[in-house]
Structure formats: C-alpha cells, structure tokens
Design an enzyme around this catalytic site. Structure first.
Site, short mmCIF file in Angstrom:
data_model
loop_
_atom_site.label_atom_id
_atom_site.label_comp_id
_atom_site.label_asym_id
_atom_site.label_seq_id
_atom_site.Cartn_x
_atom_site.Cartn_y
_atom_site.Cartn_z
N PRO A 195 3.00 4.57 0.43
CA PRO A 195 4.15 4.85 1.30
C PRO A 195 3.74 5.65 2.54
CG PRO A 195 4.61 5.52 -0.97
CD PRO A 195 3.18 5.11 -0.92
N GLY A 196 4.44 5.41 3.62
CA GLY A 196 4.22 6.21 4.83
C GLY A 196 3.01 5.82 5.64
N THR A 197 2.43 4.66 5.34
CA THR A 197 1.23 4.27 6.07
C THR A 197 1.53 3.36 7.26
OG1 THR A 197 0.95 2.66 4.31
CG2 THR A 197 -0.50 4.55 4.26
N GLU A 206 -4.98 32.51 -9.86
CA GLU A 206 -5.53 31.88 -8.65
C GLU A 206 -7.04 32.14 -8.52
OE1 GLU A 206 -3.95 29.64 -7.17
OE2 GLU A 206 -2.05 30.12 -8.14
N HIS A 266 -8.74 29.48 -10.50
CA HIS A 266 -8.83 28.21 -9.76
C HIS A 266 -9.92 28.28 -8.69
CE1 HIS A 266 -5.41 26.07 -11.35
NE2 HIS A 266 -4.51 26.94 -10.93
N GLY A 283 0.82 -1.21 0.00
CA GLY A 283 0.00 0.00 0.00
C GLY A 283 0.85 1.26 0.00
P1 ADP Z 1 5.89 2.64 5.27
O1 ADP Z 1 6.82 1.54 5.67
O2 ADP Z 1 4.48 2.19 5.04
O3 ADP Z 1 6.38 3.49 4.14
P2 ADP Z 1 6.63 3.66 7.83
O4 ADP Z 1 6.25 2.55 8.72
O5 ADP Z 1 8.07 3.79 7.47
O6 ADP Z 1 5.76 3.63 6.51
O7 ADP Z 1 6.09 5.02 8.48
C1 ADP Z 1 6.90 6.14 8.59
C2 ADP Z 1 6.58 6.86 9.87
O8 ADP Z 1 5.26 7.40 9.84
C3 ADP Z 1 6.58 5.97 11.08
O9 ADP Z 1 7.86 5.87 11.62
C4 ADP Z 1 5.63 6.67 12.02
O10 ADP Z 1 6.26 7.73 12.67
C5 ADP Z 1 4.61 7.28 11.09
N1 ADP Z 1 3.40 6.45 10.90
C6 ADP Z 1 2.93 5.97 9.74
N2 ADP Z 1 1.79 5.28 9.91
C7 ADP Z 1 1.53 5.30 11.22
C8 ADP Z 1 0.49 4.75 12.04
N3 ADP Z 1 -0.52 4.04 11.50
N4 ADP Z 1 0.53 4.98 13.37
C9 ADP Z 1 1.54 5.69 13.90
N5 ADP Z 1 2.54 6.22 13.20
C10 ADP Z 1 2.56 6.06 11.87
ZN ZN Z 2 -2.42 27.03 -11.12
#
Ligand code: ADP
Ligand code: ZN
Length: 479
Positions: free
Chosen positions: A93-95, A314, A317, A91
């Site tokens: 990134p950053g989740t 702007e 938009h 899924g």
């Molecule tokens: P991914 O591996 O999916 O790219 P990460 O696990 O590296 O994401 O998440 C990066 C940072 O974002 C984590 O270290 C945390 O600080 C924050 N984060 C992301 N999702 C959550 C979550 N569900 N709960 C708490 N912190 C989260």
């Molecule tokens: Zn624009």
C-alpha cells in the site's frame, strides 16, 4: 337510475385511474432508488502525468506502451496484436498504484473512472453486479477511457471449493466484471486498471488472458527512487541548505511513497508552526521521529518505578541491537512516553537494504526480546511488566513467518505450512510447536548475552535515566 350508473362508473374509473397512478408512481420511485444505488461517485478526469510519479521506473515504461495503445488502438489491431484489456498493479500500500493509474489516463488524455472494490460489496442482491454494468456503460459512452478499480480483491477473491467465499452475491459481481471485460472490443481504447495489495488472494479467472493479463508489481522504492520522491515533494517547497537528500533517503529505508509524502508534509507543518520560512533538517528529523514513534509526551514519567523499568527495557533493546547488528544505525533510544502508547522506544535502521537472511531474522527476534529479558534479569521473573506487549506481537509474527512461510526451520525444511494444512486438511498445530521451540531457544540466548554484559546495560540505563534520550555516539562510547 341510468344516470346514477354512469356516475358510478365514472367514479369507479376515477378510483381505478388513481390506483394505477399510485402504483406507477411507487414503481417509478422504487426504480429511481435502485438507479441511485447503482450510481457511485466516479471522478472522471485526470491531469496527472508520469512526471508526478517518482521512481517505479519499470512500471512506467510498461504503462507508456499502454498510453500509445489507448491513443492509437488501430496501430495494434492492424497487426493483430492483442493488447491487454486489463492491467493489474499489485504491491505494498502507498506505493503509488492509484497515482500511476491516474497518470496513465492523464498521459493518454482520456477520462478516468475510479471506483473501489469495496463499493461493490453490497447487501442488496444484484446491486454489485448492477454497479459494474453501470460503470462500464458510462465509460463506454465516453469512448476511450481508463477504468480504475482499487482493492479489486474485495470482489475478486479466490473461489476455492474447500473454503467457500460464502456469497453468491460476490460471485455475481465478479462474473459481471468478467463479462463486461470480455464484452468490450480490444480496439476500443478502453483499459481497465485494477490495484491490490495481495495478488495471491485473487481468483485465477481474473488473471487469464483477456482479463488482467498484464501484471505489474509496484514495490517499495529503493534508495534512488526514494531520493526522486523526496526531490519531487521538496521541489514544491522552500528548503534550507542544510537538507541532505542522501541522508533523508537513508533514513526512509522501507518507507512507501505515501509515507515519504507524509514526512515532507509533516515537516512543512512543523516549519509553519515555528513561523520558519524554510523547511530545515531539524524539521525533517523531528517529523521523522513523530511518524515512526509518535510525538513525545514530556514529563510524564512521574512514576519513578516506571521510569527505571523503561530504562532497563530500552537499554536491553539498544545493547542487543548494537551487539548483534553493529551495522545497524541506532537513530535514537528514548524513555519518554509517546502518543502512540509506548513507554519508550529504540529506533534503529539498517545501514542499507539488507537481504533478509535466516540469521538476520533470528537477530531481529533477539532484539525484540531483549527489552523483556532485561526486565526479567534486573527485576526478577515475577516483576516483568506489560511493556513488551508490542515487541511480543511483532516477534510472534516474525517467528511464525520464519517457520511457516520461509521454510527456515531445520526440522521442517522447505515446507509452507499454509499449503500443507490446506492440501492435507489438517490443523496447523505442528507450526505452533516449532514456533515455540524457536522463540524459547532465542530467548535463552538473549538471557545469556545480557547476563554476561550486565555492567554495560547498567551504564546505558544510567545515562537514559539522566538524559532520557541517547544516540548512536553515546552507545558506541559505552559498548
Ligand atoms: P496505492 O494506490 O499504491 O496505495 P497511492 O497511489 O494512493 O498508493 O499513493 C498515495 C500517495 O502517496 C499519493 O497520492 C502520493 O502523494 C504518494 N506517492 C506514493 N508513491 C509515490 C510515487 N512513486 N511518487 C510520488 N508520490 C507517491
Ligand atoms: Zn520493547
């Protein structure tokens, strides 16, 4: 003579021994070098718990079972239950995929071995495969463990015959991984967790039973999950009473957990910069705008002509956004240049998570085009500026998806053009025609709307020229 011979022989033997020594030494250091290359940094303990991961409720539930399995593999093997050897988290990134894998190891109380797929993509032959074997050897030594492979797509891309992945080297690495995974026994209490942003690019061999046969999607957090994540990070801070969790959860629609964590952190930094003891709502709002739009560079519109064009752009938009999607909340319209290189911006968010419908995508396209259209109508076709570059990029990407992925075009209903072109081995030119037809159609509509609402756009522009920033209430009054 005789004694001379003996000396000679001794000398020769001495030289030979020295040569052998040199060869041996060389070989040894070469071996050492290879061993060093085989080593990659593994972090190997985790004190994370599922409580450190907010949201992601279903995924956590699924992983709880795995925790039990790692702790008591006999319980499962006794009943001949086949537990997964591999779990694939996929899924956006950053989740929190990495976080979740760490928490799995933390909850089970076993070592955590983390590597990234890109560590295995190597120029030296056999090195990637060697590293895989090394990783598993290390993990096995410690008994039960969680092995985490981030960016698994770097080693596990699809091997299609038409589109050769190119390197045998990559195949060797992937084969080594598959072999290692088949190699350890199911009741060893070892689990391989892999993460990817793109499950669709993975080789089918990875997804077969006995490999990554449990696949868990980790999605962007919904409003409740966002609230939980905000709460989690704010709970560690000193927070003022004026902070409204509900409002921040609304603001952060389509944010990942990582983006929310970043928002809270930036707010904290702002509070510290102001010597404020608590984080207040203003800090959050300011950090939010900085993350989405970049920080604003004050007094940089010395060029009056630039300022006027930006204002009309702007205003275009903002007007079309209100006109076509009255439900959207306009957070801020600004003509102050930002550190991200925009001359100005119009920031709006949907009131709630919207279903992405055909009509909605068309409206989004119209909003993206409206800046350029306003320039064209108020300054003339020859005087349009480069200010729409980013709008054009986003609109093109959206229009291509509309036609080629979502099958929304009447003339080519229900076709994925990527698949079409691959199966029939034909170029994608038909998409290009349809995309152009769609964008021209919408562009013309936007021209019509703006032409018949010139006064309103002039009103918005006037206020923007004067105040540089306007908000939802100003717009509602004008429109
Ligand atoms: P991914 O591996 O999916 O790219 P990460 O696990 O590296 O994401 O998440 C990066 C940072 O974002 C984590 O270290 C945390 O600080 C924050 N984060 C992301 N999702 C959550 C979550 N569900 N709960 C708490 N912190 C989260
Ligand atoms: Zn624009």
């Amino acid at each position: 003579m005789n004694s001379m011979n003996t000396y000679q022989i001794i000398a020769i033997i001495g030289v030979l021994i020295f040569i052998v020594y040199l060869i041996f030494k060389n070989k040894k250091s070469a071996q050492k070098e290879i061993n060093n290359l085989n080593e990659i940094e593994y972090s190997s303990s985790s004190n994370m718990k599922f409580n450190d991961v907010a949201g992601n409720y279903e995924a956590k539930e699924s992983l709880l079972e795995i925790v039990d399995f790692i702790k008591n593999p006999e319980k499962y093997s006794k009943l001949n239950a086949r537990m997964p050897k591999g779990v694939l988290l996929y899924g956006t990134p950053g989740t929190g995929k990495t976080l979740m894998a760490k928490a799995l190891a933390g909850e089970a109380g076993v070592p955590f071995y983390a590597v990234s797929g890109s560590d295995f993509v190597q120029v030296y032959a056999g090195l990637g495969a060697g590293r895989i074997r090394n990783l598993f050897k290390k993990a096995k030594k410690s008994g039960k463990s969680v092995i985490f492979i981030d960016e698994i797509d770097a080693i596990g891309k699809k091997r299609t015959d038409g589109n050769m992945r190119g390197s045998d080297e990559g195949d060797r690495t992937l084969n080594a991984l598959l072999a290692e995974m088949s190699g350890f026994s199911e009741d060893s209490g070892t689990i391989v967790v892999a993460a990817t942003n793109r499950i669709d690019t993975l080789d089918a061999a990875l997804l077969r039973p006995g490999r990554f046969d449990r696949q868990i999607e980790i999605m962007l957090p919904d409003k409740n999950a966002r609230k939980d994540i905000i709460k989690l990070y704010l709970s560690k801070k000193n927070v003022s009473d004026d902070i409204d969790l509900n409002e921040i959860a609304d603001l952060t629609v389509y944010f990942s957990g990582a983006m929310i964590e970043n928002l809270i952190n930036e707010s904290t930094l702002l509070a510290i910069r102001e010597n404020s003891e608590k984080i207040n709502n203003e800090h959050i709002q300011k950090a939010y705008l900085e993350i989405l739009a970049g920080s604003e560079k004050k007094n940089l519109h010395e060029n009056k002509a630039q300022k006027i064009v930006t204002s009309y752009h702007e205003a275009g938009h903002a007007f079309i956004s209100k006109y076509l999607m009255p439900d959207n909340k306009i957070i801020r319209v600004s003509i102050i240049p930002t550190s991200k290189g925009a001359g100005g911006y119009t920031l709006s968010i949907p009131n709630k998570e919207e279903v992405v419908t055909k009509s909605r995508i068309k409206k989004q396209l119209a909003v993206l085009m409206a800046g350029r259209v306003a320039e064209e109508i108020f300054f003339g076709k020859e005087n349009i500026t480069t200010g729409a570059q980013n709008d054009i990029e986003r609109a093109t990407s959206l229009a291509v998806d509309y036609i080629s992925k979502y099958g929304m075009d009447e003339n080519s209903a229900f076709i994925n053009f990527g698949v079409l072109s691959e199966k029939l081995n034909i170029p994608l030119t038909s998409v290009e025609q349809s995309v152009k037809k769609l964008t021209v159609e919408i562009y013309d509509e936007v021209v019509e709307i703006i032409k018949s609402n010139k006064e309103k756009i002039i009103d918005i522009t006037k206020i923007l020229m004067e105040k540089e920033v306007i908000y939802e209430e100003d717009l509602n009054r004008l429109i």
